[in-house]
Design a protein around this motif. Structure first.
Motif, PDB file in Angstrom:
ATOM      1  N   GLU A  58       0.852  -1.190   0.000  1.00 14.98           N
ATOM      2  CA  GLU A  58       0.000   0.000   0.000  1.00 14.98           C
ATOM      3  C   GLU A  58       0.884   1.236   0.000  1.00 14.98           C
ATOM      4  O   GLU A  58       1.799   1.366   0.817  1.00 14.98           O
ATOM      5  N   ASN A 117      -4.518   4.732  -2.267  1.00 12.87           N
ATOM      6  CA  ASN A 117      -5.703   5.306  -1.618  1.00 12.87           C
ATOM      7  C   ASN A 117      -6.307   6.397  -2.489  1.00 12.87           C
ATOM      8  O   ASN A 117      -5.592   7.263  -2.998  1.00 12.87           O
ATOM      9  N   GLU A 149      -7.888   1.756  -3.468  1.00 11.35           N
ATOM     10  CA  GLU A 149      -8.600   1.611  -2.188  1.00 11.35           C
ATOM     11  C   GLU A 149      -9.617   2.742  -2.048  1.00 11.35           C
ATOM     12  O   GLU A 149      -9.251   3.905  -1.957  1.00 11.35           O
ATOM     13  N   ASP A 179     -11.800   0.111   1.706  1.00 15.54           N
ATOM     14  CA  ASP A 179     -10.945   0.417   2.853  1.00 15.54           C
ATOM     15  C   ASP A 179     -11.787   0.697   4.096  1.00 15.54           C
ATOM     16  O   ASP A 179     -12.944   1.102   3.982  1.00 15.54           O
ATOM     17  N   LYS A 200     -11.231  -4.591   3.287  1.00 16.24           N
ATOM     18  CA  LYS A 200     -10.230  -4.413   4.350  1.00 16.24           C
ATOM     19  C   LYS A 200     -10.913  -4.228   5.696  1.00 16.24           C
ATOM     20  O   LYS A 200     -11.642  -3.251   5.895  1.00 16.24           O
TER      21      LYS A 200
END
Ligand code: C2E
Ligand code: CA
Ligand code: CA
Ligand code: CA
Length: 279
Positions: A58, A117, A149, A179, A200
Motif C-alpha cells: 500500500e 488510496n 482503495e 478500505d 479491508k
C-alpha cells in the motif's frame, strides 16, 4: 483594547486563534508542497497468509514540510481535500506509485500489486477512470498490478455516479478494495452492487480482537460476508502474533500491519520483496 471615549474600553479577542493560525500556516505550506518535492510515498507490505509472501504494497503519502517538519497524512489530507488540492496530489500519488511498481518489475523483482488510496473527492470529480487509464498507459504498468482503495462514504453518497466509474475502472483491469470496512456506515446494500475485489477489515476492529468478543464477532462476520460475496478479505493494523493467529483461524486471507512491517521507503520495500521475505 480600544478606547471608546472616556472611561469605556472594549476588549477584543485576538483576531486569529491559535488553531486558525496553525491551519493558515498549514494551508500556505501545503500549497507549494508538491512543486517543492516535499511529498513522498512509503510502502507497507500486504502478506498472503497462504504463501506467507508479500502480495502487494500500500502506497502511503508522507509530507516532509520545510516549515512544519514531518506531517501525518491524517492531518494534512483533510486540509488538502478542503483546499481542492487532493485532486492534483492524488494524481501525483497514482503516477508515482504506478511508475515505482513498474520500475520494481523492470528490475526483475517478483511482481506485486500496488494499492493506492483514493479520496472520495477524486471519485466525485468524475475523472478518475480517464486519469487511471492515462497513468497506466504512460507508466506501462500492467493494470492487474494496480489496486485502488476506496472508502464506503463515496459509495453511499453518489451511488450511481460512483458505480459507473467503478465499473469503468474494472474494465481497465485494475482491482478495487473497500478500505476501513465497518467504520461509520451500516448499509450493506451497496456491497452486492459494487464489483469489489477485496475488503479491508479496519484496524479499529483488529486492535482488540483477542480481548473484545464484539470486535471478534465483527471480524468473523466480515470474513463470512466477503467470502459469501466472492471477495478476498484483508485485515489491517495487525500488530501481534495473537491477532494474526485469530485472523488466520477465522479464514482471513491477507494481513497488513506492524507485525510484518511498518510502511517503509521504496528501497526497503524492494529489498523485502527481493528476499522473498515471508512470515
Ligand atoms: P489508511 O488507508 O487506513 O492506512 C492505514 C494506516 O494505518 C496508515 O497510516 C498506516 O501507516 C497505519 N498502520 C499500518 N499498520 C499499522 C499497525 O500495525 N498499527 C497501527 N497502529 N497503524 C498501522 P498513515 O500512513 O498515517 O495514513 C493515515 C491515513 O491517511 C490512511 O489511512 C489514509 O486514509 C490516508 N492516506 C494516506 N496516504 C494517502 C493517499 O495517498 N491518498 C489519500 N487520499 N489518503 C491517504
Ligand atoms: Ca488504505
Ligand atoms: Ca484503512
Ligand atoms: Ca483508516
Amino acid at each position: 483594547a480600544k478606547s471608546r471615549g472616556r472611561n469605556t474600553y472594549q476588549f477584543f479577542e485576538p483576531v486569529l486563534s491559535a488553531g486558525v493560525l496553525q491551519r493558515l500556516v498549514m494551508e500556505n505550506a501545503l500549497r507549494g508542497a508538491m512543486e517543492r518535492n516535499e511529498l513522498l510515498l512509503h510502502y507497507q507490505p500486504q502478506v498472503d497468509l497462504g504463501s506467507g509472501g508479500i502480495c502487494a504494497a500500500e502506497a502511503l503519502l508522507r509530507w516532509r514540510s520545510a516549515e512544519l517538519g514531518l506531517v501525518s497524512p491524517a492531518d494534512f489530507i483533510p486540509v488538502a481535500e478542503e483546499m481542492g488540492l487532493i485532486i492534483s496530489i492524488g494524481e501525483w500519488v497514482l503516477r508515482t506509485a504506478c511508475a515505482q511498481n513498474k520500475a520494481w518489475q523492470d528490475a526483475g523483482l517478483p511482481p506485486i500489486r500496488v494499492a493506492v488510496n483514493v479520496s472520495a473527492l477524486q471519485v466525485l470529480a468524475g475523472t478518475l477512470p480517464g486519469i487511471v487509464a492515462e497513468t497506466l498507459r504512460d507508466t506501462g504498468l500492467d493494470p492487474r498490478y494496480l489496486e485502488l482503495e476506496l472508502t464506503e462514504s463515496v459509495m453511499i453518497r453518489e451511488v450511481e455516479a460512483t458505480l459507473s466509474q467503478v465499473i469503468e475502472l474494472k474494465r481497465l483491469g485494475v482491482t478495487i478494495s473497500l478500505d476501513d470496512f465497518g467504520t461509520g456506515y451500516s448499509s450493506l446494500g451497496y456491497l452486492s452492487r459494487f464489483p469489489l475485489d477485496r475488503l479491508k477489515i479496519d484496524q479499529g476492529f483488529v486492535r482488540n480482537i483477542t480481548t473484545e468478543p464484539k470486535n471478534a464477532a465483527i471480524a468473523r462476520a466480515t470474513v463470512a460476508l466477503s467470502q459469501g460475496l466472492g471477495m478476498v478479505v484483508i485485515a489491517e493494523g495487525v500488530e501481534t502474533e495473537g491477532q494474526l493467529r485469530y485472523l488466520h483461524s477465522i479464514g482471513c486471507e491477507e494481513i497488513q500491519g506492524y507485525l510484518f512491517s511498518r510502511p517503509v521507503p521504496p528501497e526497503e520495500l524492494a529489498v523485502m520483496v527481493g528476499q522473498g521475505k515471508a512470515l
